[in-house]
Write a protein that holds these residues in place. Structure first.
Motif, PDB file in Angstrom:
ATOM      1  N   ARG A 169      -3.122  -7.494 -17.645  1.00  0.00           N
ATOM      2  CA  ARG A 169      -3.527  -6.637 -18.753  1.00  0.00           C
ATOM      3  C   ARG A 169      -4.109  -7.483 -19.877  1.00  0.00           C
ATOM      4  O   ARG A 169      -5.120  -7.152 -20.487  1.00  0.00           O
ATOM      5  CB  ARG A 169      -2.291  -5.851 -19.250  1.00  0.00           C
ATOM      6  N   GLY A 170      -3.436  -8.598 -20.114  1.00  0.00           N
ATOM      7  CA  GLY A 170      -3.906  -9.481 -21.179  1.00  0.00           C
ATOM      8  C   GLY A 170      -5.282 -10.037 -20.865  1.00  0.00           C
ATOM      9  O   GLY A 170      -6.152 -10.142 -21.723  1.00  0.00           O
ATOM     10  N   ARG A 171      -5.452 -10.413 -19.617  1.00  0.00           N
ATOM     11  CA  ARG A 171      -6.748 -10.973 -19.226  1.00  0.00           C
ATOM     12  C   ARG A 171      -7.828  -9.911 -19.369  1.00  0.00           C
ATOM     13  O   ARG A 171      -8.943 -10.206 -19.805  1.00  0.00           O
ATOM     14  CB  ARG A 171      -6.689 -11.508 -17.801  1.00  0.00           C
ATOM     15  N   ALA A 172      -7.462  -8.686 -19.017  1.00  0.00           N
ATOM     16  CA  ALA A 172      -8.430  -7.592 -19.166  1.00  0.00           C
ATOM     17  C   ALA A 172      -8.823  -7.452 -20.629  1.00  0.00           C
ATOM     18  O   ALA A 172     -10.008  -7.287 -20.957  1.00  0.00           O
ATOM     19  CB  ALA A 172      -7.824  -6.289 -18.645  1.00  0.00           C
ATOM     20  N   MET A 173      -7.825  -7.562 -21.494  1.00  0.00           N
ATOM     21  CA  MET A 173      -8.104  -7.425 -22.919  1.00  0.00           C
ATOM     22  C   MET A 173      -9.023  -8.540 -23.391  1.00  0.00           C
ATOM     23  O   MET A 173      -9.944  -8.320 -24.167  1.00  0.00           O
ATOM     24  CB  MET A 173      -6.781  -7.460 -23.696  1.00  0.00           C
ATOM     25  N   ARG A 174      -8.781  -9.725 -22.901  1.00  0.00           N
ATOM     26  CA  ARG A 174      -9.641 -10.836 -23.309  1.00  0.00           C
ATOM     27  C   ARG A 174     -11.051 -10.631 -22.809  1.00  0.00           C
ATOM     28  O   ARG A 174     -12.021 -10.965 -23.486  1.00  0.00           O
ATOM     29  CB  ARG A 174      -9.077 -12.163 -22.825  1.00  0.00           C
ATOM     30  N   ALA A 175     -11.148 -10.102 -21.601  1.00  0.00           N
ATOM     31  CA  ALA A 175     -12.487  -9.839 -21.051  1.00  0.00           C
ATOM     32  C   ALA A 175     -13.234  -8.861 -21.943  1.00  0.00           C
ATOM     33  O   ALA A 175     -14.429  -9.046 -22.235  1.00  0.00           O
ATOM     34  CB  ALA A 175     -12.355  -9.273 -19.636  1.00  0.00           C
ATOM     35  N   VAL A 176     -12.536  -7.845 -22.365  1.00  0.00           N
ATOM     36  CA  VAL A 176     -13.159  -6.851 -23.234  1.00  0.00           C
ATOM     37  C   VAL A 176     -13.584  -7.500 -24.546  1.00  0.00           C
ATOM     38  O   VAL A 176     -14.631  -7.183 -25.113  1.00  0.00           O
ATOM     39  CB  VAL A 176     -12.181  -5.678 -23.490  1.00  0.00           C
ATOM     40  N   LEU A 202     -18.504  -3.135 -16.646  1.00  0.00           N
ATOM     41  CA  LEU A 202     -19.161  -3.204 -15.351  1.00  0.00           C
ATOM     42  C   LEU A 202     -18.204  -3.596 -14.232  1.00  0.00           C
ATOM     43  O   LEU A 202     -18.342  -3.158 -13.099  1.00  0.00           O
ATOM     44  CB  LEU A 202     -20.312  -4.218 -15.399  1.00  0.00           C
ATOM     45  N   ILE A 203     -17.230  -4.477 -14.551  1.00  0.00           N
ATOM     46  CA  ILE A 203     -16.309  -4.834 -13.466  1.00  0.00           C
ATOM     47  C   ILE A 203     -15.164  -3.846 -13.350  1.00  0.00           C
ATOM     48  O   ILE A 203     -14.197  -4.085 -12.654  1.00  0.00           O
ATOM     49  CB  ILE A 203     -15.721  -6.266 -13.576  1.00  0.00           C
ATOM     50  N   GLY A 204     -15.276  -2.751 -14.065  1.00  0.00           N
ATOM     51  CA  GLY A 204     -14.310  -1.687 -13.833  1.00  0.00           C
ATOM     52  C   GLY A 204     -13.123  -1.669 -14.767  1.00  0.00           C
ATOM     53  O   GLY A 204     -12.147  -0.976 -14.543  1.00  0.00           O
ATOM     54  N   ILE A 205     -13.211  -2.447 -15.823  1.00  0.00           N
ATOM     55  CA  ILE A 205     -12.108  -2.430 -16.780  1.00  0.00           C
ATOM     56  C   ILE A 205     -12.276  -1.236 -17.710  1.00  0.00           C
ATOM     57  O   ILE A 205     -13.378  -0.984 -18.203  1.00  0.00           O
ATOM     58  CB  ILE A 205     -12.091  -3.728 -17.613  1.00  0.00           C
ATOM     59  N   ASP A 206     -11.185  -0.523 -17.898  1.00  0.00           N
ATOM     60  CA  ASP A 206     -11.249   0.629 -18.796  1.00  0.00           C
ATOM     61  C   ASP A 206     -11.249   0.121 -20.237  1.00  0.00           C
ATOM     62  O   ASP A 206     -10.208  -0.166 -20.814  1.00  0.00           O
ATOM     63  CB  ASP A 206     -10.037   1.538 -18.544  1.00  0.00           C
ATOM     64  N   VAL A 207     -12.462   0.021 -20.784  1.00  0.00           N
ATOM     65  CA  VAL A 207     -12.594  -0.563 -22.111  1.00  0.00           C
ATOM     66  C   VAL A 207     -11.808   0.210 -23.164  1.00  0.00           C
ATOM     67  O   VAL A 207     -11.062  -0.358 -23.957  1.00  0.00           O
ATOM     68  CB  VAL A 207     -14.084  -0.630 -22.511  1.00  0.00           C
ATOM     69  N   ASN A 208     -11.970   1.510 -23.170  1.00  0.00           N
ATOM     70  CA  ASN A 208     -11.310   2.307 -24.204  1.00  0.00           C
ATOM     71  C   ASN A 208      -9.803   2.179 -24.159  1.00  0.00           C
ATOM     72  O   ASN A 208      -9.141   2.094 -25.189  1.00  0.00           O
ATOM     73  CB  ASN A 208     -11.720   3.780 -24.096  1.00  0.00           C
ATOM     74  N   LYS A 209      -9.268   2.142 -22.935  1.00  0.00           N
ATOM     75  CA  LYS A 209      -7.811   2.031 -22.835  1.00  0.00           C
ATOM     76  C   LYS A 209      -7.340   0.705 -23.434  1.00  0.00           C
ATOM     77  O   LYS A 209      -6.333   0.622 -24.114  1.00  0.00           O
ATOM     78  CB  LYS A 209      -7.411   2.132 -21.366  1.00  0.00           C
ATOM     79  N   ASN A 210      -8.117  -0.341 -23.146  1.00  0.00           N
ATOM     80  CA  ASN A 210      -7.747  -1.638 -23.681  1.00  0.00           C
ATOM     81  C   ASN A 210      -7.831  -1.675 -25.195  1.00  0.00           C
ATOM     82  O   ASN A 210      -7.017  -2.306 -25.865  1.00  0.00           O
ATOM     83  CB  ASN A 210      -8.634  -2.733 -23.082  1.00  0.00           C
ATOM     84  N   TYR A 211      -8.834  -0.999 -25.714  1.00  0.00           N
ATOM     85  CA  TYR A 211      -8.940  -0.912 -27.166  1.00  0.00           C
ATOM     86  C   TYR A 211      -7.704  -0.247 -27.748  1.00  0.00           C
ATOM     87  O   TYR A 211      -7.120  -0.713 -28.716  1.00  0.00           O
ATOM     88  CB  TYR A 211     -10.172  -0.112 -27.567  1.00  0.00           C
ATOM     89  N   CYS A 212      -7.324   0.866 -27.149  1.00  0.00           N
ATOM     90  CA  CYS A 212      -6.154   1.589 -27.653  1.00  0.00           C
ATOM     91  C   CYS A 212      -4.911   0.707 -27.589  1.00  0.00           C
ATOM     92  O   CYS A 212      -4.110   0.672 -28.518  1.00  0.00           O
ATOM     93  CB  CYS A 212      -5.930   2.866 -26.851  1.00  0.00           C
ATOM     94  N   LEU A 213      -4.773  -0.018 -26.496  1.00  0.00           N
ATOM     95  CA  LEU A 213      -3.620  -0.900 -26.353  1.00  0.00           C
ATOM     96  C   LEU A 213      -3.622  -1.970 -27.433  1.00  0.00           C
ATOM     97  O   LEU A 213      -2.602  -2.249 -28.066  1.00  0.00           O
ATOM     98  CB  LEU A 213      -3.646  -1.581 -24.992  1.00  0.00           C
TER      99      LEU A 213
END
Lengths: 290, 408, 337
Positions: free
Chosen positions: A167-174, A183-194
Motif C-alpha cells: 500500500r505504501g509503495r502504491a502511495m509513493r507511486a502515486v 496506468l498500472i492499475g493503482i486506484d489513485v483516488n483511493k490512495n489519495y483518500c488514504l
C-alpha cells in the motif's frame, strides 16, 4: 548562561517533537495529494476538543484517547478528500480552487466549533503534567519527552509503511507520477483518500498529546498551521522523515532565537529562511528522495 | 465540459445569488426594541467573544435594575433596551456596525466596546455623526486624548489600571521586578506604564520581556526570566497566553514571589477554570470583585448569582453595570435624547462612589473619568478569587511569597 | 409574433452588445445613485464593496490572468496605507501624492516578489507570498517608526477637505472609490483584450511552453505584478483615509490577503468583471446572513458563511461570471436552433 542556552535547545527539541507530529501529517497530504491543506490546523483543533471532552467527562488520559483521536481524524481526512478535494480535480484553476476550498473548510470548522463549544479557553490538568526529569540541571519535561518519542516512533512506522508495504509503495507511486500509477492499475483516488486520512490521523495524535500542555479553543489550529507549512517546505516535498528533522530544527531555532533576539525577530527569521529555502533548495534542506 | 450538478440546479442557484446581490442594502433591519434603544457594540464572536458575553451580562443586569425601578422617569418612564451589534473582535466590523447603528437603527447613544482597538474606529465614526459614545470598558489612554466632544469614558485608563500592578508590588516591598507584555497595542501601552511607574517608585526592572501575540510556546521568555531572577513579575497578557504561561512556568520551574497580571489572566474566571490549582496565588488587577464592600456591590452580586447561577461576578460585568447605571442617570438628568443635551448632562455627573470604589466625574476637556485613578488587586486563594489590595477593599490578606512550584 | 421575439432575444444575446449596453446602464445607475439615496449605511456598504472590487481586480491582474496566486496582497495594501500615512503625519504631505508614492513603493516591492515568482511553481509561490506578508507584518509591529503594534491614527481635520482627503459625509468617498474602480477595471479590461493579456494567460496555462514560444515570461510577470501592487497600494491609502486608523492587525494579516483573493475567486478569476461581482457577493452574502441570523447565536452566521463559500466554490469553480457566460451560451444555442 550556557546552561540557559542548553536548556533552550532542549526545550526547542521537545517542542519540535510536537511540531513534528503535526507536520508529518501535512507532509503526507501535501506530498501525495499535492494539496495545500489550509484546514490542517483544524484537524489538530478537533483532536484537542475530543481529548478535552473525553478527559473532563470520563477522565480518559490523553495517551489513551490518542487512539480515538487518530481514528476519528482519519475518518475526517478521508471524507474531506473524498467529498471535497476530489471534486476539485480536473477543473480549471484546480490548484487555486483547492486552496480556497480548504480555506472555506477551515472557516466552517472554526466557526462550527465556536457554535458548539463557544470561544472559551479550556485546559486540562494532568497530575503528572509537570513531572520532569532533571539531568545535569537541565529540565526535560515528561509529557513533552513522551510526545517526542512517540513522534519518533510514528515517523519510523510511516517510513516502514511507505517503504515496505504494498500500500505504501502504491502511495509513493502515486506521489511520483499520478498518470503512470493510474496506468498500472493503482486506484489513485483511493490512495489519495488514504493519504489524507493518515495525514489527518497523525495530526489527531498530535492534538491529543498537545492538549495537556496547551489550551483549547476554536482557533487553536491557526496558531500552528503556518509553522507546519514552513516545516514541510524545509523538509522537501512530501518527505515525512524530513519533516520530523525539520520540525526539530524549527523548534530549536524558535527557542534559541527567542532567547537571543526576541520572539518577533525569530518569527521573521524563520519566514525568511522559509522563502530562501524555497528558492535555493526546492527539494528541501536534505535533498533526500523518499 | 462535464458537470456533476444539473443545469437547472445551477440556474436556480444563480437566481438566488442575484437576489442576494440585491440584498446588499437590506442588512441591518432592526428587531423589535423597547422605548429607548441604545446601541450596544460588543465583540460577540471572534477571539474576544467570551469577554463580550461577560460585558453583555453587566449591561443586561444594569438595564433590568433601571427598568425595574421605573425606567427613565424624565422621559415618561421610558424603558431602556439595546440594539446589539457584534463587532466580531474586528475594528473594521466595529466601524461597519457603528455606521449601521447610527444610520439604520438610529440610536441616540452608543455604548460598549470592550477593547481599545474596537473603540477607536467605532467612536471616531460616532463623533463624525455627532452621536454620544459612552465607553465603559476600553482603557487605552489615547481614547480620551483625541479632543472628542461626544466621547466619554467611565472606566480607569491604562495609566491607572496598569500602574496599580506596579503600585501593588511596590507596596509589598518588591523592588526588583521584571515585566512581560505582548507586542500589541494593549501590551505596548501597558509596558510603557509599567516602566514609568516602576521608575517613579525607584524599583529596578531587571528584564523587560515582550512577545508576539498568541505564541505556541513561552520557553524563551521563561528562560530569560529565569536568568534575570526577579522577585516579582508584572504581566500584560490575554487570558489564553496567561494560561499557557503559567503552565510553562511550572514545567520549566520558574519561581517568582508574586505575579501581578493585567488584562487577561487572573481576573478572568476562564483562567482558573483552565488552570485549576495552578492558578492559585497568582494576582490580577481588576476594578471590582464580588467581595468588595462598595456601593451597590451586594445588590449586584445577588442579582448576578440569581440570574447566572455561575461564578460570582468579577471584573468584566462590573464596569459595564456601573457604566450603564451612570448613563441612565445622565439620561435622567438630560430629560431628552438630544446629543448636545446628553453631553451637557454628562458633564454634570458627580457620583462619589460606585461599585468599583471610585466615583465618576468627567474632565470637561478630555471627558475622562478623573475619579478613576486606581484599580484593585485580587488573588486566587484555594480556588476562590478574593480582593487583597488596597487594604480598604481587601477581604483577605495577600499570600506572598507564592509557594515554589515543587512545594505545591 | 414568436419569430419577432426570438429575433429580439437573439440580438440581445449577441454578447458584444449585451455587455456594452449593460455596462453603460450600470455605470449610469452607480454615478447617479447618490442623488437619489441618502442612507449612510448603504454608502458604507457600497464603498466597502467597491474597495474590495478594486482589490480583487488588482489581484486578478497577477493572480487571475497569470496564474501566480498571491496570498500576500495585504503586504501591498499596507505599504500603500502606511506610506501615505507616515508621509502625512511627518511631512504633512497630502495623501493624494502620498498615495502615488505609496503605490509606487508597493510596485517596487512587487518586483521583490517577482523574483521568486519566476522560480517557484504553484503552491510554493503561494506560500512565499504569504511568508513575505507575514515578515512585513512582524517588521511593522516592531517598528516604532511605523507606530508599531499600536498602529497609526490619521490626523483628523475639521470639515471636508479634498486636499487632506477627508470628508464628513460618505458620498465623496463613494465617488472616489467608484472612480478608482472604473480605472482599475478599465485597465484590467484592456489587459484582458490585448497582447499582454494573451501572454499572461499563456503563462498561466503553461509557463514552459510560453517561454519556448518566445514569450518573455519574466518581463510580463514583472509588469503584471507591478500594476497589481500599484493599485492595491492605492486602495490602501483610500482605506487609511476612510477608516482613519491602520494597524498591523487590521490590514496586514493573512486573513486580509485571503479575503482579497476570495473576492476574485468567487466572482471569477480571469475575467475583468469577476472581482466586482465577487465583491458584491462577498459583502451581500455576509450582510444577508448576519441580518437573518442576527448576533444572538454566536458563530452561526460565520459558520453558515463558510459552508456557503465551500458550496459556491465547488459549484462554480470558474467563478460566477464565467458560469453565467456559459449559461448565456446555452441560451443562445437554444434560440438559434
Amino acid at each position: 548562561m550556557a546552561i540557559m542556552l542548553l536548556q533552550a535547545i532542549v526545550c526547542g527539541l521537545l517542542n519540535g517533537g510536537v511540531y513534528a507530529l503535526i507536520s508529518m501529517g501535512l507532509a503526507l497530504i501535501f506530498g501525495v495529494v499535492k494539496v495545500v491543506n489550509f484546514a490542517h490546523g483544524e484537524f489538530l483543533m478537533l483532536a484537542m476538543y475530543i481529548t478535552y471532552w473525553v478527559f473532563t467527562r470520563w477522565g480518559v488520559d490523553p495517551h489513551l484517547s490518542l487512539f480515538l483521536c487518530s481514528g476519528t481524524l482519519f475518518f475526517v481526512g478521508y471524507v474531506t478528500q473524498k467529498l471535497l478535494i476530489e471534486r476539485t480535480f480536473n477543473k480549471p484553476f484546480e490548484g487555486e480552487l483547492q486552496i480556497f476550498v480548504t480555506v472555506a473548510l477551515s472557516l466552517a470548522f472554526i466557526n462550527g466549533m465556536h457554535m458548539i463549544g463557544k470561544a472559551d479557553y479550556r485546559g486540562i490538568n494532568l497530575s503528572y503534567a509537570s513531572m520532569a526529569l532533571n539531568i545535569q540541571s537541565l529540565t526535560f519535561n515528561f509529557l513533552k519527552a513522551v510526545s517526542f518519542f512517540l513522534a519518533l516512533i510514528v515517523s519510523y512506522l510511516i517510513y516502514l509503511f511507505l517503504m515496505k508495504t504494498d500500500r505504501g509503495r502504491a502511495m509513493r507511486a502515486v506521489t511520483e507520477n499520478r498518470e503512470a500509477a493510474a496506468l498500472i492499475g493503482i486506484d489513485v483516488n483511493k490512495n489519495y483518500c488514504l493519504a489524507f486520512g493518515i495525514g489527518a490521523g497523525l495530526t489527531g495524535i498530535a492534538g491529543a498529546l498537545l492538549t495537556p500542555s496547551f489550551y483549547v479553543f476554536p482557533g487553536v489550529g491557526l496558531l500552528f498551521v503556518l509553522k507546519a507549512f514552513v516545516i514541510i517546505v524545509l523538509a522537501g516535498m512530501g518527505s515525512v522523515s524530513g519533516a520530523f528533522i525539520a520540525a526539530l530544527i524549527v523548534g530549536v531555532l524558535e527557542s534559541l532565537g527567542g532567547f537571543l533576539i526576541g520572539a518577533a525577530y525569530t518569527q521573521m527569521l524563520i519566514f525568511a529562511i522559509f522563502i530562501l529555502s524555497m528558492l535555493f533548495r526546492p527539494n528541501g534542506l536534505f535533498r533526500r528522495r523518499e | 465540459m462535464k458537470d456533476n450538478i444539473s443545469v437547472s440546479k445551477k440556474l436556480t442557484i444563480s437566481v438566488i445569488v442575484v437576489i442576494l446581490l440585491i440584498g446588499l442594502p437590506i442588512g441591518g433591519l432592526t428587531k423589535e426594541v423597547k422605548d429607548v434603544k441604545i446601541g450596544l457594540l460588543l465583540p460577540m464572536t471572534g477571539p474576544m467573544s467570551s469577554l463580550g458575553e461577560l460585558n453583555k451580562r453587566g449591561f443586561d443586569l444594569a438595564v433590568e435594575k433601571i427598568n425595574r425601578e421605573g425606567g427613565i422617569k424624565s422621559l415618561g418612564g421610558a424603558k431602556i433596551g439595546f440594539v446589539l451589534a457584534d463587532s466580531q473582535s474586528d475594528p473594521k466590523v466595529a466601524a461597519s456596525e457603528t455606521e449601521k447603528l447610527i444610520a439604520i437603527s438610529k440610536v441616540p447613544i452608543i455604548t460598549g466596546s470592550y477593547a481599545g482597538s474596537l473603540c477607536i474606529t467605532a467612536s471616531a465614526i460616532a463623533e463624525r455623526h455627532k452621536i454620544p459614545y459612552w465607553e465603559v470598558s476600553a482603557i487605552t489612554d489615547v481614547l480620551t486624548e483625541r479632543g472628542f466632544k461626544y466621547f466619554f469614558r467611565t472606566i480607569v485608563n491604562t495609566t491607572g489600571y496598569c500602574g496599580t500592578a506596579i503600585d501593588f508590588l511596590n507596596a509589598l516591598g518588591y523592588k526588583k521586578i521584571a515585566t512581560m507584555a505582548e507586542d500589541t497595542i494593549m501590551g505596548v501601552t501597558a509596558n510603557k506604564v509599567f516602566q514609568t511607574r516602576a521608575k517613579e517608585h525607584g524599583m529596578e526592572v531587571l528584564q523587560v520581556v515582550t512577545f508576539p501575540h498568541s505564541p505556541t510556546t513561552f520557553n524563551s521568555e521563561i528562560l530569560k526570566l529565569k536568568l534575570a531572577k526577579p522577585q516579582a513579575l508584572a504581566v500584560a497578557q490575554f487570558t489564553n497566553d496567561a494560561i499557557l504561561f503559567v503552565k510553562q512556568m511550572k514545567e520549566l520551574g520558574l519561581n517568582v514571589d508574586l505575579i501581578a497580571g493585567t488584562y487577561g489572566g487572573p481576573s478572568d474566571p476562564q483562567y482558573a477554570k483552565a488552570l485549576g490549582e495552578l492558578a492559585d496565588y497568582t494576582c490580577g488587577v481588576t476594578v471590582y470583585n464580588w467581595d468588595m464592600q462598595t456601593k451597590g456591590s451586594k445588590e449586584f452580586v445577588n442579582n448576578y448569582l440569581e440570574k447566572y447561577q455561575q461564578e460570582k461576578p468579577g471584573l468584566h460585568p462590573s464596569y459595564c453595570y456601573m457604566g450603564m447605571l451612570a448613563l441612565a442617570e445622565v439620561l435622567e438628568r438630560a430629560g431628552s435624547l438630544d446629543a448636545d443635551k446628553i453631553v451637557e448632562a454628562a458633564l454634570k455627573t458627580d457620583i462619589p462612589e460606585t461599585l468599583t470604589g471610585y466615583g465618576i466625574k468627567f474632565d470637561p476637556k478630555t471627558h475622562h473619568n478623573i475619579r478613576a485613578t486606581y484599580a484593585s488587586v485580587v488573588q486566587w486563594q484555594k480556588g476562590e478569587l478574593v480582593t487583597v489590595w488596597p487594604e480598604r477593599f481587601a477581604s483577605k490578606k495577600v499570600i506572598s511569597p507564592m509557594p515554589k512550584w515543587k512545594d505545591r | 409574433m414568436f419569430h419577432i421575439m426570438k429575433k429580439f432575444i437573439q440580438s440581445a444575446l449577441q454578447r458584444k452588445y449585451l455587455e456594452k449596453r449593460a455596462v453603460f446602464i450600470i455605470m449610469l445607475v452607480l454615478v447617479l445613485l447618490p442623488l437619489k439615496l441618502k442612507g449612510v449605511y448603504f454608502y458604507h456598504c457600497m464603498i466597502f464593496t467597491f474597495y474590495f472590487a478594486v482589490l480583487g481586480t488588482s489581484w486578478n491582474i497577477i493572480s487571475g490572468y497569470s496564474g501566480a496566486v498571491s496570498l500576500g496582497h495585504a503586504a501591498f495594501l499596507s505599504i500603500g496605507a502606511y506610506t501615505s500615512t507616515i508621509l502625512l503625519i511627518n511631512f504633512q504631505l497630502t495623501p493624494w501624492i502620498g498615495m502615488l508614492i505609496g503605490g509606487s513603493l508597493s510596485a517596487l516591492s512587487g518586483l521583490v516578489i517577482c523574483y521568486p515568482a519566476t522560480k517557484l511553481k504553484g503552491p510554493y509561490f503561494v506560500m512565499s507570498t504569504a511568508a513575505f506578508a507575514e515578515i512585513l507584518r512582524y517588521l511593522t509591529s516592531q517598528s516604532k517608526f511605523a507606530g508599531g503594534a499600536s498602529g497609526l491614527i490619521i490626523p483628523v481635520v475639521t470639515g471636508n477637505s479634498l486636499y487632506w482627503f477627508q470628508f464628513i459625509e460618505k458620498w465623496p468617498f463613494y465617488y472616489i472609490i467608484l472612480f478608482f474602480t472604473i480605472i482599475v477595471v478599465f485597465i484590467s479590461y484592456k489587459i484582458e483584450n490585448s497582447k499582454v493579456g494573451l501572454y499572461l494567460m499563456a503563462i498561466r496555462e503553461n509557463r514552459g511552453a510560453a517561454q519556448m514560444l518566445g514569450v518573455n515570461v519574466a518581463k510580463y510577470l514583472r509588469m503584471a505584478t507591478c500594476l497589481s501592487a500599484f493599485f492595491t497600494g492605492i486602495a490602501g491609502t483610500f482605506y487609511a483615509q476612510y477608516m482613519v486608523y491602520i494597524s498591523p492587525d487590521a490590514i496586514m494579516g493573512l486573513g486580509e490577503s485571503i479575503k482579497i483573493a476570495l473576492v476574485a475567486i468567487i466572482g471569477g478569476m480571469g475575467t475583468f468583471i469577476g472581482p466586482i461581482i465577487g465583491a458584491a457577493l462577498y459583502f451581500g452574502v455576509g450582510e444577508i446572513v448576519r441580518f437573518l441570523l442576527g448576533a444572538e447565536i454566536s458563530g452561526l452566521s460565520s459558520f453558515i458563511y463558510g459552508i456557503i463559500l465551500i458550496v459556491f466554490i465547488l459549484l462554480f469553480p470558474k467563478g460566477l461570471v464565467q458560469f453565467l457566460k456559459d449559461m448565456g451560451g446555452r441560451f443562445e444555442r437554444y434560440f438559434i436552433h
